[in-house]
Design an enzyme around this catalytic site. Structure first.
Site, PDB file in Angstrom:
ATOM      1  CB  CYS A  59      27.138  -4.664  85.768  1.00 44.99           C
ATOM      2  SG  CYS A  59      26.290  -6.000  84.936  1.00 44.99           S
ATOM      3  CG  HIS A  94      24.553  -1.079  83.813  1.00 44.07           C
ATOM      4  ND1 HIS A  94      25.848  -1.003  83.381  1.00 44.07           N
ATOM      5  CD2 HIS A  94      24.217  -2.387  83.757  1.00 44.07           C
ATOM      6  CE1 HIS A  94      26.291  -2.207  83.078  1.00 44.07           C
ATOM      7  NE2 HIS A  94      25.316  -3.069  83.295  1.00 44.07           N
ATOM      8  CD  GLU A 141      26.571   2.500  83.462  1.00 44.64           C
ATOM      9  OE1 GLU A 141      26.247   2.436  84.665  1.00 44.64           O
ATOM     10  OE2 GLU A 141      26.866   1.492  82.797  1.00 44.64           O
ATOM     11  CG  ASP A 153      12.996   2.627  61.548  1.00 45.41           C
ATOM     12  OD1 ASP A 153      13.447   2.059  62.550  1.00 45.41           O
ATOM     13  OD2 ASP A 153      11.952   2.275  60.971  1.00 45.41           O
ATOM     14  CG  ASP A 166      12.781  -6.959  59.798  1.00 46.98           C
ATOM     15  OD1 ASP A 166      12.387  -6.217  60.705  1.00 46.98           O
ATOM     16  OD2 ASP A 166      13.930  -6.903  59.328  1.00 46.98           O
TER      17      ASP A 166
HETATM   18  O1  1PR Z   1      19.485  -6.619  58.273  1.00 44.23           O
HETATM   19  O2  1PR Z   1      21.065  -6.552  60.175  1.00 44.23           O
HETATM   20  O3  1PR Z   1      21.260  -4.896  58.340  1.00 44.23           O
HETATM   21  O4  1PR Z   1      19.382  -4.809  59.959  1.00 44.23           O
HETATM   22  C1  1PR Z   1      18.554  -3.904  59.340  1.00 44.23           C
HETATM   23  C2  1PR Z   1      17.598  -3.418  60.365  1.00 44.23           C
HETATM   24  O5  1PR Z   1      16.868  -2.328  59.784  1.00 44.23           O
HETATM   25  C3  1PR Z   1      16.591  -4.459  60.781  1.00 44.23           C
HETATM   26  O6  1PR Z   1      16.416  -4.380  62.182  1.00 44.23           O
HETATM   27  C4  1PR Z   1      15.300  -4.068  60.070  1.00 44.23           C
HETATM   28  O7  1PR Z   1      14.183  -4.295  60.910  1.00 44.23           O
HETATM   29  C5  1PR Z   1      15.492  -2.580  59.858  1.00 44.23           C
HETATM   30  N1  1PR Z   1      14.888  -2.074  58.605  1.00 44.23           N
HETATM   31  C6  1PR Z   1      15.383  -2.252  57.374  1.00 44.23           C
HETATM   32  N2  1PR Z   1      14.591  -1.611  56.475  1.00 44.23           N
HETATM   33  C7  1PR Z   1      13.616  -1.044  57.137  1.00 44.23           C
HETATM   34  C8  1PR Z   1      12.524  -0.215  56.580  1.00 44.23           C
HETATM   35  O8  1PR Z   1      11.646   0.259  57.283  1.00 44.23           O
HETATM   36  N3  1PR Z   1      12.528  -0.032  55.260  1.00 44.23           N
HETATM   37  N4  1PR Z   1      12.973  -0.874  59.408  1.00 44.23           N
HETATM   38  C9  1PR Z   1      13.777  -1.311  58.482  1.00 44.23           C
HETATM   39  C10 1PR Z   1      12.608  -1.468  60.403  1.00 44.23           C
HETATM   40  C11 1PR Z   1      10.795  -1.664  61.747  1.00 44.23           C
HETATM   41  C12 1PR Z   1      10.949  -1.098  63.051  1.00 44.23           C
HETATM   42  C13 1PR Z   1       9.887  -0.084  63.291  1.00 44.23           C
HETATM   43  C14 1PR Z   1       8.745  -0.828  63.926  1.00 44.23           C
HETATM   44  C15 1PR Z   1       7.823   0.070  64.681  1.00 44.23           C
HETATM   45  N5  1PR Z   1      11.441  -0.849  60.810  1.00 44.23           N
HETATM   46  O9  1PR Z   1      12.159  -0.477  63.234  1.00 44.23           O
HETATM   47  O10 1PR Z   1      10.505   0.830  64.073  1.00 44.23           O
HETATM   48  O11 1PR Z   1       8.026  -1.520  62.932  1.00 44.23           O
HETATM   49  O12 1PR Z   1       7.194   0.974  63.837  1.00 44.23           O
HETATM   50  P1  1PR Z   1       5.833   1.683  64.239  1.00 44.23           P
HETATM   51  O13 1PR Z   1       5.858   1.881  65.715  1.00 44.23           O
HETATM   52  O14 1PR Z   1       5.902   2.983  63.521  1.00 44.23           O
HETATM   53  O15 1PR Z   1       4.728   0.830  63.736  1.00 44.23           O
HETATM   54  P2  1PR Z   1      20.330  -5.752  59.132  1.00 44.23           P
END
Ligand code: 1PR
Length: 456
Positions: A4, A115, A117, A164, A330
């Protein structure tokens, strides 16, 4: 061998820093990719093909295979025209109309813009060939193969697996999955503080990440959705998850959740940059910022679009480059009866609201969707692009966990607003949904999290 920026340093110079001289071992200068018709940075899987070098016909240079794809992440590249570098053996990639150097070699020098790796088995083979001094091998002896799915602009569109992660009620770190961000099982007999059932448990983070890698995920993203408030920052369990994962997973790893300026348990202030550095040192390639990005975007607009220079996005992208900073958005739909009913940018939607509303705007939220803010999704995307964010992870609360497919209207809206790559997220329920989102939108990548519940 250089990787890179290790390749870039061999050239005479780069537009990235015109006053800084390169080593000048390879003639020529690096240029910023043109972003008029494509996303920049160039992030993802692309070729390093030696087909234009007649002396390499039927041969593989350090394990490179013209049909394989390798993982790139960069904004500047060495443009290439045939015959331009006499005496050098060159492998090229193509991004839109631009042909650039993907790898270069002469005598005992070898350098890759991609990359190895992080390029799965195909990349590990390149490293192995270099370590064993196998400069030229017969092409048919190189076995690794990466699937070449329909490339857009030469660049393959990425499929990303997301985990998650949080602690469950027993204190174990688990991969969970929400339905519209609610991660507890729907239950009538309430057993937990959250009022719902148990935290959904899809498995252990390190094991699941390995499984996704082996199943062919192009990247793995961990979102730490609990903040470990009583834990010293240096002992955050996600650091160990990354260390363990990077021993067996050779594609890019992104970590999100809690990337901001923090005060440690002993009262010490730790900057977002230092938090990110801990994650990078533990094996992360990119960090993803959620809530903090919304709050700094609010300040940016309140200050007439003046950059503060101190936000987490700016600090981290200055130190590690834009490509290392993802902003995870979000958003959720707010339905309105007409565009005049709100000051925010609206879309006319084919999925009308609960009372037949035909318009909607996308409101940004913080704290895992719990708090809506007065910022519209394209406003946030454009503000963070200005601050140096290199990629947008575009979730959609309305679609999360529904397995009903992606929100095309949202994806198109954000893709039109920015030049950086966008990862479509939320709603994937089956492989067909990925094909649809790639066909129906120009998204650069698509992410799935809860699909595993459907297929396991
Ligand atoms: O605010 O900088 O501390 O970051 C927190 C991070 O955690 C953010 O990226 C936020 O999106 C994520 N987050 C917080 N709470 C939740 C929760 O679900 N209660 N989840 C959460 C995020 C969304 C995606 C999910 C997609 C695809 N979930 O991660 O993976 O919606 O899902 P699907 O394919 O099942 O439909 P910070």
């Amino acid at each position: 061998m250089g990787i890179c920026v290790g390749l870039q340093g061999l050239f005479e110079g780069s537009e990235e820093s015109p006053d800084t001289k390169g080593l000048g071992i390879v003639p020529g200068n690096l240029k910023l990719f043109d972003s008029t018709e494509k996303s920049v940075p160039h992030i993802g899987w692309n070729s390093a093909s030696t087909t234009q070098v007649p002396e390499l016909t039927g041969k593989s240079l350090y394990g490179l295979k013209p049909t394989n794809k390798y993982y790139y992440v960069h904004s500047y590249a060495a443009p290439y025209e045939s015959g331009q570098l006499d005496g050098w053996q060159v492998a090229t990639g193509k991004y839109g109309k631009e042909t650039f150097i993907g790898a270069i070699s002469k005598d005992n020098i070898f350098a890759t813009q991609f990359h190895p790796e992080k390029s799965g088995q195909a990349g590990l083979d390149v490293l192995q060939a270099f370590l064993e001094g196998k400069r030229l091998q017969d092409l048919d002896q190189v076995t690794s193969n990466t699937p070449s799915t329909s490339p857009s602009n030469g660049l393959t569109r990425r499929v990303i697996a997301c985990l998650d992660v949080r602690t469950n009620d027993d204190g174990d770190l688990v991969v969970t999955k929400g339905d519209q961000y609610d991660v507890r099982e729907k239950s009538t007999t309430s057993t937990s503080a959250g009022g719902g059932g148990q935290i959904r448990n899809l498995g252990k983070p390190v094991d699941l990440a390995k499984r996704y890698y082996e199943d062919g995920a192009d990247e793995v993203t961990f979102l730490n959705i609990t903040s470990f408030r009583n834990c010293p920052v240096a002992d955050t369990p996600m650091l160990e998850v990354l260390r363990q994962t990077s021993k067996t997973v050779f594609v890019p790893l992104t970590i999100g959740g809690g990337i901001r300026d923090v005060v440690d348990t002993d009262g010490t202030k730790i900057s977002a940059l230092d938090v990110a550095t801990m994650y990078f040192k533990s094996g992360a390639d990119k960090v993803s910022i959620g809530s903090d990005a919304v709050l700094v975007a609010e300040e940016y607009y309140a200050n007439n679009k003046q950059l503060s220079g101190t936000s987490a996005i700016e600090q981290i992208s200055r130190a590690y480059g834009n490509q290392a900073v993802v902003v995870s958005i979000d958003p959720k739909r707010i339905y309105v009866t007409s565009p005049n009913a709100t000051k925010h940018k609206t879309i006319k939607t084919v999925h009308s609201g609960p009372n037949g509303e035909e318009y909607a705007w996308y409101q940004c939220t913080i704290k895992g969707g719990r708090e809506g803010r007065d910022v519209e999704v394209t406003e946030l995307a454009q503000a963070v692009e200005m601050m140096g964010c290199g990629e947008i992870l575009l979730n959609c609360i309305d679609k999360d966990g529904t397995n009903s497919g992606f929100d095309f209207e949202l994806i198109r809206l954000v893709k039109e607003a920015v030049r950086i790559p966008v990862i479509a997220s939320s709603g994937a329920g089956n492989p067909q949904h990925f094909l649809e989102v790639f066909k129906q939108t120009t998204t650069d990548a698509a992410l799935g999290a809860g699909m595993v519940r459907v297929f396991s």
